[in-house]
Design a protein around this motif. Structure first.
Motif, PDB file in Angstrom:
ATOM      1  N   ARG A 162       6.049  56.141  64.218  1.00 23.38           N
ATOM      2  CA  ARG A 162       4.742  55.487  64.055  1.00 23.38           C
ATOM      3  C   ARG A 162       4.409  55.266  62.577  1.00 23.38           C
ATOM      4  N   ILE A 163       4.785  56.240  61.739  1.00 21.90           N
ATOM      5  CA  ILE A 163       4.570  56.069  60.298  1.00 21.90           C
ATOM      6  C   ILE A 163       5.465  54.944  59.755  1.00 21.90           C
ATOM      7  N   ALA A 164       6.714  54.889  60.233  1.00 19.90           N
ATOM      8  CA  ALA A 164       7.612  53.811  59.820  1.00 19.90           C
ATOM      9  C   ALA A 164       7.023  52.450  60.217  1.00 19.90           C
ATOM     10  N   ILE A 165       6.396  52.405  61.392  1.00 19.72           N
ATOM     11  CA  ILE A 165       5.766  51.159  61.847  1.00 19.72           C
ATOM     12  C   ILE A 165       4.537  50.858  60.981  1.00 19.72           C
ATOM     13  N   ALA A 166       3.748  51.901  60.671  1.00 24.01           N
ATOM     14  CA  ALA A 166       2.579  51.701  59.798  1.00 24.01           C
ATOM     15  C   ALA A 166       3.025  51.161  58.434  1.00 24.01           C
ATOM     16  N   ARG A 167       4.113  51.703  57.901  1.00 20.14           N
ATOM     17  CA  ARG A 167       4.628  51.199  56.618  1.00 20.14           C
ATOM     18  C   ARG A 167       5.065  49.738  56.753  1.00 20.14           C
ATOM     19  N   ALA A 168       5.725  49.439  57.880  1.00 18.41           N
ATOM     20  CA  ALA A 168       6.215  48.073  58.075  1.00 18.41           C
ATOM     21  C   ALA A 168       5.070  47.061  58.195  1.00 18.41           C
ATOM     22  N   ILE A 169       3.910  47.467  58.763  1.00 19.50           N
ATOM     23  CA  ILE A 169       2.813  46.509  58.925  1.00 19.50           C
ATOM     24  C   ILE A 169       1.861  46.507  57.730  1.00 19.50           C
ATOM     25  N   ALA A 170       2.083  47.407  56.764  1.00 22.42           N
ATOM     26  CA  ALA A 170       1.162  47.533  55.624  1.00 22.42           C
ATOM     27  C   ALA A 170       1.005  46.221  54.859  1.00 22.42           C
ATOM     28  N   GLY A 171       2.063  45.442  54.762  1.00 19.73           N
ATOM     29  CA  GLY A 171       2.014  44.196  53.986  1.00 19.73           C
ATOM     30  C   GLY A 171       1.666  42.976  54.820  1.00 19.73           C
ATOM     31  N   ASN A 172       1.039  43.177  55.978  1.00 22.39           N
ATOM     32  CA  ASN A 172       0.737  42.063  56.888  1.00 22.39           C
ATOM     33  C   ASN A 172       1.948  41.178  57.147  1.00 22.39           C
ATOM     34  N   PRO A 173       3.026  41.754  57.653  1.00 24.06           N
ATOM     35  CA  PRO A 173       4.253  40.974  57.817  1.00 24.06           C
ATOM     36  C   PRO A 173       4.144  39.952  58.938  1.00 24.06           C
ATOM     37  N   LYS A 174       4.947  38.911  58.836  1.00 18.65           N
ATOM     38  CA  LYS A 174       5.074  37.932  59.925  1.00 18.65           C
ATOM     39  C   LYS A 174       6.176  38.354  60.875  1.00 18.65           C
ATOM     40  N   LEU A 175       7.140  39.124  60.327  1.00 17.59           N
ATOM     41  CA  LEU A 175       8.304  39.542  61.109  1.00 17.59           C
ATOM     42  C   LEU A 175       8.583  41.013  60.851  1.00 17.59           C
ATOM     43  N   ILE A 176       8.945  41.741  61.903  1.00 18.61           N
ATOM     44  CA  ILE A 176       9.500  43.080  61.702  1.00 18.61           C
ATOM     45  C   ILE A 176      10.890  43.109  62.326  1.00 18.61           C
ATOM     46  N   VAL A 177      11.858  43.494  61.499  1.00 12.71           N
ATOM     47  CA  VAL A 177      13.217  43.689  61.989  1.00 12.71           C
ATOM     48  C   VAL A 177      13.302  45.138  62.447  1.00 12.71           C
ATOM     49  N   CYS A 178      13.533  45.333  63.734  1.00  8.05           N
ATOM     50  CA  CYS A 178      13.586  46.675  64.322  1.00  8.05           C
ATOM     51  C   CYS A 178      15.033  46.966  64.698  1.00  8.05           C
ATOM     52  N   ASP A 179      15.668  47.886  63.985  1.00  6.13           N
ATOM     53  CA  ASP A 179      17.070  48.196  64.250  1.00  6.13           C
ATOM     54  C   ASP A 179      17.163  49.510  65.017  1.00  6.13           C
ATOM     55  N   GLU A 180      17.313  49.435  66.312  1.00  2.89           N
ATOM     56  CA  GLU A 180      17.388  50.605  67.203  1.00  2.89           C
ATOM     57  C   GLU A 180      16.200  51.556  66.980  1.00  2.89           C
ATOM     58  N   PRO A 181      14.963  51.047  66.967  1.00  3.89           N
ATOM     59  CA  PRO A 181      13.826  51.883  66.582  1.00  3.89           C
ATOM     60  C   PRO A 181      13.490  53.002  67.568  1.00  3.89           C
ATOM     61  N   VAL A 182      13.924  52.884  68.824  1.00  3.11           N
ATOM     62  CA  VAL A 182      13.580  53.938  69.778  1.00  3.11           C
ATOM     63  C   VAL A 182      14.799  54.707  70.274  1.00  3.11           C
ATOM     64  N   SER A 183      15.955  54.392  69.730  1.00  2.00           N
ATOM     65  CA  SER A 183      17.198  54.977  70.273  1.00  2.00           C
ATOM     66  C   SER A 183      17.306  56.475  70.061  1.00  2.00           C
ATOM     67  N   ALA A 184      16.617  57.002  69.045  1.00  2.00           N
ATOM     68  CA  ALA A 184      16.718  58.441  68.787  1.00  2.00           C
ATOM     69  C   ALA A 184      15.585  59.227  69.465  1.00  2.00           C
ATOM     70  N   LEU A 185      14.761  58.540  70.246  1.00  2.00           N
ATOM     71  CA  LEU A 185      13.572  59.195  70.821  1.00  2.00           C
ATOM     72  C   LEU A 185      13.769  59.530  72.299  1.00  2.00           C
ATOM     73  N   ASP A 186      13.056  60.549  72.764  1.00  2.00           N
ATOM     74  CA  ASP A 186      13.038  60.866  74.198  1.00  2.00           C
ATOM     75  C   ASP A 186      12.474  59.670  74.969  1.00  2.00           C
ATOM     76  N   VAL A 187      12.892  59.554  76.211  1.00  2.00           N
ATOM     77  CA  VAL A 187      12.504  58.383  77.002  1.00  2.00           C
ATOM     78  C   VAL A 187      10.986  58.193  77.067  1.00  2.00           C
ATOM     79  N   SER A 188      10.222  59.295  77.229  1.00  2.00           N
ATOM     80  CA  SER A 188       8.765  59.134  77.344  1.00  2.00           C
ATOM     81  C   SER A 188       8.165  58.650  76.023  1.00  2.00           C
ATOM     82  N   VAL A 189       8.733  59.109  74.911  1.00  2.00           N
ATOM     83  CA  VAL A 189       8.255  58.672  73.596  1.00  2.00           C
ATOM     84  C   VAL A 189       8.698  57.235  73.330  1.00  2.00           C
ATOM     85  N   GLN A 190       9.889  56.883  73.793  1.00  2.00           N
ATOM     86  CA  GLN A 190      10.371  55.495  73.699  1.00  2.00           C
ATOM     87  C   GLN A 190       9.344  54.536  74.272  1.00  2.00           C
ATOM     88  N   THR A 191       8.875  54.868  75.495  1.00  2.00           N
ATOM     89  CA  THR A 191       7.921  54.001  76.178  1.00  2.00           C
ATOM     90  C   THR A 191       6.649  53.839  75.355  1.00  2.00           C
TER      91      THR A 191
END
Ligand code: ADP
Ligand code: ADP
Length: 246
Positions: A162-191
Motif C-alpha cells: 500500500r505504501i508502494a502504491i501511495a508512492r506511485a500515485i504521489a505524482g498524480n501519474p497517468k500510468l502505473i506499471v505494476c510488475d507482479e505487485p501481488v505475487s508475494a502476498l497471501d491470497v486474502s491480501v492479494q484481493t
C-alpha cells in the motif's frame, strides 16, 4: 490518442554461448487511458524486460515507446536517436512503478513519511504541502496517518505494498506499471490490494500495465490482456475473449 503505444520493441541479452535469444521479440501493443492491460506469461517469457523498457530503465535494441503523445523510450525512427533520461525526467512522475517486493525499492533507513515526502519532492510538490498530502495519500490507500512514523521493515507485506502504491500515485501519474505487485502476498491480501488498485483507478483515472504469471489475478484486474511466451505476444485481446472457453 492512446496513453501508451509500444512499437515493435526488441531486446536481447548477451549470453555466454554466443547464441542470441531475444528476451523481447518484436512486441507491440497500445494501452488506452483509464484502462488496465494485463501481461500474462510464465517466468522467463519477457514480461519484466518489457516493463523495464517501458519505464525507461532499459534501452531496447529496436523499436520505441510513446507515452502520452511523446516519445518516451527507444529510438526515434526518423533521426535514429535514442531518448535520454534527462528528457524523461520532467515527466517521470507521470509514470509510477510498483514492484513485487517493495522492500527492494525502499531505503530501510527511511520512514514512510520520508519515502512519501521524497516522492512528492520528485514531482515538484511544495514542501509546505507535504504533510497534508501524505495524510491524503495514506487515506487513499486506506492506511492511518500514524503509520508514517514506521520503517518499511515494521510493516506487513500488504501495508508495504500500500505504501508502494501511495508512492506511485504521489505524482498524480497517468500510468502505473505494476510488475507482479501481488505475487508475494497471501491470497486474502492479494484481493484487498487488487480491490484498492481498482478503486484508485476509478477515482484517479489511472491506467495500469499489470504484469503477472497468475491467470486468476490477470483475469480479475485486466480489461485487455496480452499473453507472452518466449519473448513474443502469442495472444492479445479483451480479457473475456482471450479466456473464453473454445
Ligand atoms: P519474465 O519477467 O517474464 O520472467 P524476463 O524479462 O525477466 O521474463 O526474462 C526474459 C528472458 O531474458 C529470460 O530468458 C531471462 O533469463 C533473460 N534475462 C532477463 N534479464 C536478464 C539479464 N539481466 N541478463 C541476461 N539475461 C536476462
Ligand atoms: P531524484 O534523483 O530526483 O530524487 P529519483 O530518480 O531518485 O529522483 O526518484 C524519482 C521518483 O521515483 C521518486 O518519486 C522516488 O520516490 C521514485 N522512486 C525512486 N526509486 C524508485 C523505485 N525503485 N521504485 C519506484 N519508485 C522509485
Amino acid at each position: 490518442t492512446p496513453l501508451l503505444v509500444v512499437n515493435d520493441i526488441v531486446k536481447s541479452y548477451p549470453n555466454t554461448t554466443g547464441a542470441s535469444r531475444l528476451a523481447v521479440d518484436h512486441v507491440s501493443f497500445t494501452l488506452q487511458r483509464g484502462k488496465t492491460l494485463g501481461i500474462l506469461g510464465e517466468s522467463g517469457s519477457g514480461k519484466t524486460t518489457t516493463a523495464r523498457i517501458i519505464a525507461g530503465f532499459l534501452e531496447p535494441d529496436g523499436g520505441n515507446v510513446w507515452f502520452d503523445g511523446r516519445l518516451w523510450s527507444g529510438v526515434q525512427a526518423k533521426t535514429n536517436r535514442s531518448v535520454e533520461e534527462h528528457e524523461r525526467r520532467p515527466f517521470r512522475h507521470e509514470m509510477g512503478i510498483v514492484y513485487q517486493d517493495p522492500l527492494s525499492s525502499f531505503d530501510p533507513r527511511w520512514t514512510v513519511q520520508r519515502i512519501l515526502a521524497d516522492a512528492l519532492k520528485a514531482s515538484a510538490i511544495p514542501r509546505a504541502e507535504h504533510n497534508d498530502r501524505i495524510v491524503a495519500l495514506l487515506t487513499l490507500v486506506r492506511l492511518t496517518p500514524d503509520i508514517s512514523r514506521r520503517f518499511p521493515l515494521q510493516l506487513s507485506g500488504g501495508q508495504r505494498q500500500r505504501i508502494a502504491i501511495a508512492r506511485a500515485i504521489a505524482g498524480n501519474p497517468k500510468l502505473i506499471v505494476c510488475d507482479e505487485p501481488v505475487s508475494a502476498l497471501d491470497v486474502s491480501v492479494q484481493t484487498q490490494v487488487l480491490e484498492l488498485l481498482t478503486e484508485l483507478q476509478e477515482r484517479l483515472n489511472i491506467s495500469y500495465l499489470f504484469i503477472s504469471h497468475d491467470l486468476g489475478v490477470i483475469r480479475q484486474i485486466s480489461d485487455d490482456v496480452l499473453v507472452m511466451q518466449n519473448g513474443r505476444v502469442v495472444e492479445a485481446g479483451p480479457t473475456q475473449q482471450v479466456f473464453e472457453a473454445p
